[in-house]
Design a protein around this motif. Sequence first.
Motif, PDB file in Angstrom:
ATOM      1  N   ALA A  28       0.830  -1.191   0.000  1.00 31.05           N
ATOM      2  CA  ALA A  28       0.000   0.000   0.000  1.00 31.05           C
ATOM      3  C   ALA A  28       0.871   1.250   0.000  1.00 31.05           C
ATOM      4  O   ALA A  28       0.637   2.192  -0.758  1.00 31.05           O
ATOM      5  N   VAL A  29       1.901   1.248   0.844  1.00 33.49           N
ATOM      6  CA  VAL A  29       2.824   2.382   0.889  1.00 33.49           C
ATOM      7  C   VAL A  29       3.548   2.524  -0.437  1.00 33.49           C
ATOM      8  O   VAL A  29       3.751   3.629  -0.943  1.00 33.49           O
ATOM      9  N   LYS A  30       3.957   1.380  -1.041  1.00 35.11           N
ATOM     10  CA  LYS A  30       4.661   1.420  -2.333  1.00 35.11           C
ATOM     11  C   LYS A  30       3.869   2.181  -3.382  1.00 35.11           C
ATOM     12  O   LYS A  30       4.349   3.137  -3.990  1.00 35.11           O
ATOM     13  N   PHE A  31       2.617   1.762  -3.606  1.00 39.47           N
ATOM     14  CA  PHE A  31       1.835   2.360  -4.678  1.00 39.47           C
ATOM     15  C   PHE A  31       1.301   3.743  -4.295  1.00 39.47           C
ATOM     16  O   PHE A  31       1.216   4.632  -5.147  1.00 39.47           O
ATOM     17  N   ALA A  32       0.964   3.925  -3.021  1.00 34.81           N
ATOM     18  CA  ALA A  32       0.519   5.249  -2.589  1.00 34.81           C
ATOM     19  C   ALA A  32       1.672   6.243  -2.653  1.00 34.81           C
ATOM     20  O   ALA A  32       1.496   7.389  -3.078  1.00 34.81           O
ATOM     21  N   ALA A  33       2.884   5.807  -2.246  1.00 30.60           N
ATOM     22  CA  ALA A  33       4.054   6.683  -2.302  1.00 30.60           C
ATOM     23  C   ALA A  33       4.430   6.982  -3.748  1.00 30.60           C
ATOM     24  O   ALA A  33       4.821   8.113  -4.081  1.00 30.60           O
ATOM     25  N   ASN A  34       4.311   5.981  -4.613  1.00 26.15           N
ATOM     26  CA  ASN A  34       4.599   6.203  -6.027  1.00 26.15           C
ATOM     27  C   ASN A  34       3.647   7.244  -6.605  1.00 26.15           C
ATOM     28  O   ASN A  34       4.051   8.128  -7.367  1.00 26.15           O
ATOM     29  N   ASP A  35       2.380   7.155  -6.224  1.00 31.34           N
ATOM     30  CA  ASP A  35       1.388   8.126  -6.676  1.00 31.34           C
ATOM     31  C   ASP A  35       1.713   9.517  -6.120  1.00 31.34           C
ATOM     32  O   ASP A  35       1.684  10.513  -6.845  1.00 31.34           O
ATOM     33  N   PHE A  36       2.060   9.579  -4.827  1.00 32.61           N
ATOM     34  CA  PHE A  36       2.363  10.862  -4.177  1.00 32.61           C
ATOM     35  C   PHE A  36       3.596  11.521  -4.793  1.00 32.61           C
ATOM     36  O   PHE A  36       3.576  12.694  -5.163  1.00 32.61           O
ATOM     37  N   TRP A  37       4.694  10.749  -4.917  1.00 34.27           N
ATOM     38  CA  TRP A  37       5.923  11.323  -5.446  1.00 34.27           C
ATOM     39  C   TRP A  37       5.778  11.683  -6.925  1.00 34.27           C
ATOM     40  O   TRP A  37       6.358  12.668  -7.384  1.00 34.27           O
ATOM     41  N   GLY A  38       5.003  10.885  -7.662  1.00 36.31           N
ATOM     42  CA  GLY A  38       4.769  11.200  -9.070  1.00 36.31           C
ATOM     43  C   GLY A  38       4.101  12.560  -9.227  1.00 36.31           C
ATOM     44  O   GLY A  38       4.523  13.392 -10.038  1.00 36.31           O
ATOM     45  N   LYS A  39       3.044  12.798  -8.449  1.00 38.81           N
ATOM     46  CA  LYS A  39       2.348  14.092  -8.504  1.00 38.81           C
ATOM     47  C   LYS A  39       3.263  15.219  -8.038  1.00 38.81           C
ATOM     48  O   LYS A  39       3.251  16.322  -8.593  1.00 38.81           O
ATOM     49  N   THR A  40       4.060  14.930  -7.002  1.00 36.39           N
ATOM     50  CA  THR A  40       4.965  15.950  -6.463  1.00 36.39           C
ATOM     51  C   THR A  40       6.004  16.367  -7.495  1.00 36.39           C
ATOM     52  O   THR A  40       6.236  17.564  -7.734  1.00 36.39           O
ATOM     53  N   TYR A  41       6.643  15.371  -8.145  1.00 42.83           N
ATOM     54  CA  TYR A  41       7.688  15.683  -9.124  1.00 42.83           C
ATOM     55  C   TYR A  41       7.122  16.332 -10.382  1.00 42.83           C
ATOM     56  O   TYR A  41       7.781  17.184 -11.000  1.00 42.83           O
ATOM     57  N   LEU A  42       5.910  15.946 -10.766  1.00 39.64           N
ATOM     58  CA  LEU A  42       5.273  16.613 -11.902  1.00 39.64           C
ATOM     59  C   LEU A  42       5.051  18.086 -11.592  1.00 39.64           C
ATOM     60  O   LEU A  42       5.292  18.972 -12.420  1.00 39.64           O
ATOM     61  N   GLY A  43       4.601  18.356 -10.360  1.00 36.07           N
ATOM     62  CA  GLY A  43       4.374  19.737  -9.950  1.00 36.07           C
ATOM     63  C   GLY A  43       5.661  20.543  -9.885  1.00 36.07           C
ATOM     64  O   GLY A  43       5.716  21.693 -10.346  1.00 36.07           O
ATOM     65  N   LEU A  44       6.715  19.920  -9.335  1.00 34.54           N
ATOM     66  CA  LEU A  44       7.990  20.623  -9.193  1.00 34.54           C
ATOM     67  C   LEU A  44       8.668  20.872 -10.540  1.00 34.54           C
ATOM     68  O   LEU A  44       9.327  21.895 -10.734  1.00 34.54           O
ATOM     69  N   SER A  45       8.513  19.910 -11.460  1.00 34.98           N
ATOM     70  CA  SER A  45       9.179  20.034 -12.766  1.00 34.98           C
ATOM     71  C   SER A  45       8.387  20.878 -13.751  1.00 34.98           C
ATOM     72  O   SER A  45       8.936  21.342 -14.757  1.00 34.98           O
ATOM     73  N   GLY A  46       7.106  21.050 -13.486  1.00 28.80           N
ATOM     74  CA  GLY A  46       6.263  21.807 -14.398  1.00 28.80           C
ATOM     75  C   GLY A  46       5.863  21.037 -15.634  1.00 28.80           C
ATOM     76  O   GLY A  46       5.322  21.606 -16.583  1.00 28.80           O
ATOM     77  N   ARG A  47       6.136  19.722 -15.645  1.00 29.54           N
ATOM     78  CA  ARG A  47       5.785  18.907 -16.811  1.00 29.54           C
ATOM     79  C   ARG A  47       4.332  18.468 -16.734  1.00 29.54           C
ATOM     80  O   ARG A  47       3.791  18.263 -15.653  1.00 29.54           O
ATOM     81  N   ALA A  48       3.727  18.300 -17.892  1.00 29.82           N
ATOM     82  CA  ALA A  48       2.317  17.920 -17.932  1.00 29.82           C
ATOM     83  C   ALA A  48       2.133  16.416 -17.776  1.00 29.82           C
ATOM     84  O   ALA A  48       1.123  15.962 -17.232  1.00 29.82           O
ATOM     85  N   LYS A  49       3.109  15.634 -18.268  1.00 34.00           N
ATOM     86  CA  LYS A  49       2.987  14.174 -18.229  1.00 34.00           C
ATOM     87  C   LYS A  49       4.267  13.532 -17.708  1.00 34.00           C
ATOM     88  O   LYS A  49       5.349  14.108 -17.799  1.00 34.00           O
ATOM     89  N   MET A  50       4.113  12.324 -17.176  1.00 29.46           N
ATOM     90  CA  MET A  50       5.255  11.555 -16.677  1.00 29.46           C
ATOM     91  C   MET A  50       6.125  11.100 -17.841  1.00 29.46           C
ATOM     92  O   MET A  50       5.623  10.732 -18.901  1.00 29.46           O
ATOM     93  N   ASP A  51       7.453  11.159 -17.656  1.00 27.13           N
ATOM     94  CA  ASP A  51       8.373  10.627 -18.649  1.00 27.13           C
ATOM     95  C   ASP A  51       9.289   9.601 -17.977  1.00 27.13           C
ATOM     96  O   ASP A  51       9.136   9.308 -16.790  1.00 27.13           O
ATOM     97  N   GLN A  52      10.243   9.054 -18.744  1.00 25.66           N
ATOM     98  CA  GLN A  52      11.096   7.983 -18.236  1.00 25.66           C
ATOM     99  C   GLN A  52      11.904   8.423 -17.007  1.00 25.66           C
ATOM    100  O   GLN A  52      11.977   7.712 -16.010  1.00 25.66           O
ATOM    101  N   GLN A  53      12.511   9.596 -17.077  1.00 23.45           N
ATOM    102  CA  GLN A  53      13.339  10.075 -15.973  1.00 23.45           C
ATOM    103  C   GLN A  53      12.521  10.277 -14.705  1.00 23.45           C
ATOM    104  O   GLN A  53      12.941   9.886 -13.610  1.00 23.45           O
ATOM    105  N   LEU A  54      11.359  10.892 -14.842  1.00 24.23           N
ATOM    106  CA  LEU A  54      10.502  11.117 -13.684  1.00 24.23           C
ATOM    107  C   LEU A  54       9.979   9.802 -13.121  1.00 24.23           C
ATOM    108  O   LEU A  54       9.797   9.670 -11.906  1.00 24.23           O
ATOM    109  N   SER A  55       9.737   8.822 -13.997  1.00 23.40           N
ATOM    110  CA  SER A  55       9.258   7.514 -13.542  1.00 23.40           C
ATOM    111  C   SER A  55      10.302   6.826 -12.669  1.00 23.40           C
ATOM    112  O   SER A  55       9.975   6.241 -11.630  1.00 23.40           O
ATOM    113  N   ILE A  56      11.570   6.894 -13.089  1.00 21.10           N
ATOM    114  CA  ILE A  56      12.649   6.283 -12.304  1.00 21.10           C
ATOM    115  C   ILE A  56      12.817   7.012 -10.977  1.00 21.10           C
ATOM    116  O   ILE A  56      12.936   6.388  -9.918  1.00 21.10           O
TER     117      ILE A  56
END
Length: 298
Positions: A83-111
């Motif tokens: 639960a923490v794995k997927f919830a944290a992945n969702d949380f960090w994904g949204k966080t990094y998208l917001g910080l980077s200003g990108r509209a969609k996830m890419d390979q670097q952000l996924s890693i």
Amino acid sequence: MTSTPERKPLPFVANFAAGAIAGISEILVFYPLDVVKTRMQLDTGKTTQGLVGTFKSIVKEEGAGRLYRGLVPPLLLEAPKRAVKFAANDFWGKTYLGLSGRAKMDQQLSILTGCSAGATESFVVVPFELVKIRLQDKASTYKGPMDVVKQIVRKDGLLGLYVGMEATFWRHLWWNGGYFGSIFQVRAMLPKAETPQGTLLNNFVSGSIGGFIGTLINTPFDVVKSRIQGTVQTPGVVPKYNWTYPALITIFREEGAGALYKGFVPKVLRLAPGGGVLLLVVEFTLGVFRQALGPPYL
């Protein structure tokens, strides 16, 4: 022509529940392979029995029930861990998208997102992993999970339950980085699914490949973690395996490069299809939540 509005992200509780259900499903199916993997990793000899030999040895000498020895700690752990794995992945994904200003996830952000989720997950799992390793060891004389906890706390205090924290951190960071980063790339390469069955197949294939790549990257760190957690520390004696990267060098020098991949076969047999099962169940469960919540989550 009007564009289709993006569906609203599901709430945290939905991602948490989906991860929990997926984790329990995966461990109930694949746990014996984890026992075999740990036995192989704790073997410090230069020769190994291999997957089949270790499996047969456990059943012959200790009984088939031993393949489920130590099941309770990981079973209790799997719900919060996944639960923490997927919830944290969702949380960090949204966080990094917001910080980077990108509209969609890419390979670097996924890693980056996967590594951050793994690091977050590692803080939850250490005590459970420690108890599991101690129970899975062939030389184990513990009566059960609570006996392990009592003896560790009595001898080393509460912090004793966090032996192997640093190695666990690296193990989870590298596995999640490989897993979620690969999923993104494989999904992009697969033909677009036209049916629900096609979507399920794509999820299983990408999750299985992600599980394989994550396992390929993190197995040396898992070997070190098992060695550190499987050793009962003696006061005044510096442990042979203590910090992750020096321990990697020690194992390489004494046992050869192959020793860093002890237990790889049962581990990958569990975590490659296991990764597929995880993603399959997560996506299916999230779909159920979307249907239950209705628009604008659909």
